[in-house]
Design an enzyme around this catalytic site. Sequence first.
Site, short mmCIF file in Angstrom:
data_model
loop_
_atom_site.label_atom_id
_atom_site.label_comp_id
_atom_site.label_asym_id
_atom_site.label_seq_id
_atom_site.Cartn_x
_atom_site.Cartn_y
_atom_site.Cartn_z
N PRO A 34 0.83 -1.21 0.00
CG PRO A 34 0.04 -1.00 2.17
CD PRO A 34 0.75 -1.95 1.25
CG MET A 35 3.37 2.38 -1.93
SD MET A 35 4.42 2.15 -3.39
CE MET A 35 3.35 1.09 -4.39
CB THR A 36 -0.51 7.51 1.00
OG1 THR A 36 -0.88 6.69 2.10
CG2 THR A 36 -1.42 8.72 0.95
N GLY A 68 -3.89 3.20 1.69
CA GLY A 68 -4.75 3.31 2.84
C GLY A 68 -6.04 4.04 2.52
CD GLN A 111 -2.80 -0.05 4.67
OE1 GLN A 111 -2.69 1.15 4.44
NE2 GLN A 111 -1.76 -0.83 4.91
CG HIS A 179 -2.38 1.08 8.12
ND1 HIS A 179 -1.23 0.75 8.81
CD2 HIS A 179 -2.01 2.06 7.25
CE1 HIS A 179 -0.23 1.51 8.39
NE2 HIS A 179 -0.67 2.31 7.44
CG HIS A 182 3.79 2.25 8.95
ND1 HIS A 182 3.35 2.14 7.65
CD2 HIS A 182 4.64 1.22 9.14
CE1 HIS A 182 3.89 1.09 7.08
NE2 HIS A 182 4.69 0.51 7.96
CE1 TYR A 184 -0.43 7.77 9.58
CE2 TYR A 184 0.45 5.67 8.81
CZ TYR A 184 0.36 7.05 8.71
OH TYR A 184 1.08 7.72 7.74
#
Length: 375
Positions: A34-36, A68, A111, A179, A182, A184
């Site tokens: 996953p990459m925002t 995400g 995600q 998620h 990291h 969050y």
Amino acid sequence: MTVTTTSASRAAQILSRPTTINGLTVPNRIAMAPMTRMFSPGGIPGEDVLSYYARRAAAGVGLIVTEGTYVGHDSAGESDRVPRFHGEEQLAGWAKVAEAVHAGGGTIVPQLWHIGMVRKPGRPPYADAPPVGPSGLRIGAEEATGKAMTQSDLDDVIGAFAQAAADAERIGFDGVEIHGAHGYLVDQFLWEGTNRRTDAYGGDPVARTKFAAEIVAAVREKVSASFPVIFRYSQWKQEAYDARLAETPEELDAILTPLAAAGVDAFHASTRRYWIPEFDGSDLNLAGWTKKLTGKPAITVGSVGLDGDFIGAFMGEGSTVKGFDDLLDRLERDEFDMVAVGRALLQDPEWAAKVLGDRVDELKPYDAASLKTLS
């Protein structure tokens, strides 16, 4: 380029093997991390988002984990351009994405994300929503700048994750990823640096898993028994790269066991460099320890195919293509089950096709400067 012809052929052979997560058969061992991206105005994934994922599925990515997506809680995010996984238009957009990925031969999970205390006050999509967390603390802060969550708040967020999972199954996704990494919200409960609660949701490592385990259990109850539930976690935090949830395998076991018991089908263990051993005295990485301790399928991630971690890359440091021999050795001995690829796949949508097709000589190093032109 340090990838030899021999290792290239071996990569094609080993990575092309199917694998299963609960009732889902994934056609190969390659996942998209996953990459925002912030390309979804109004939180709605449009045709460009559809094309972005479909292109990589058609090129051979076995499992796509979406960027995400905010769950249906007003404090979940801080951008109106990050996709949401609630709302009629948003879910309709995601349904089209799932359909396109399936048409390309891939599988896909969203995600599900709540950023917690990372949120800054006054930001969209719901400007009046306060930052919330276990103790109202941002990483590194000693004074609360947000709201310490009440039981009602906890129940609302748990319900939002569960509803998002139910919607994911309803509109055709193949599973969900929670998620929990990291720094969050879910991770803010797991880590003692941000969880100072004295009730049942704080204290020792097992107590700090209670919120995450309740989310998993609520999700599990809302979806069918064969629907995969993946849990992503990390030691490092967005603003504390040296942070650790567990200093020993025993401490990690205490954290993961309640999550597995609550219904996690696979763990996605996020590290900055997958080849770094997690604990002294063993070559196992975090995903390897996760599988050993829980018996659940594990996904490794962290600079796969590149020689440097992503943090340096986003600060302008160059990367070169890293060989696959160590990764393949670990896969062959079943240290973990899947490999999630981030930057390399962002740089080159054909990355999986080149690796699976024995064409690794065509792989390109990651170049952050070119990101604006990538799709």
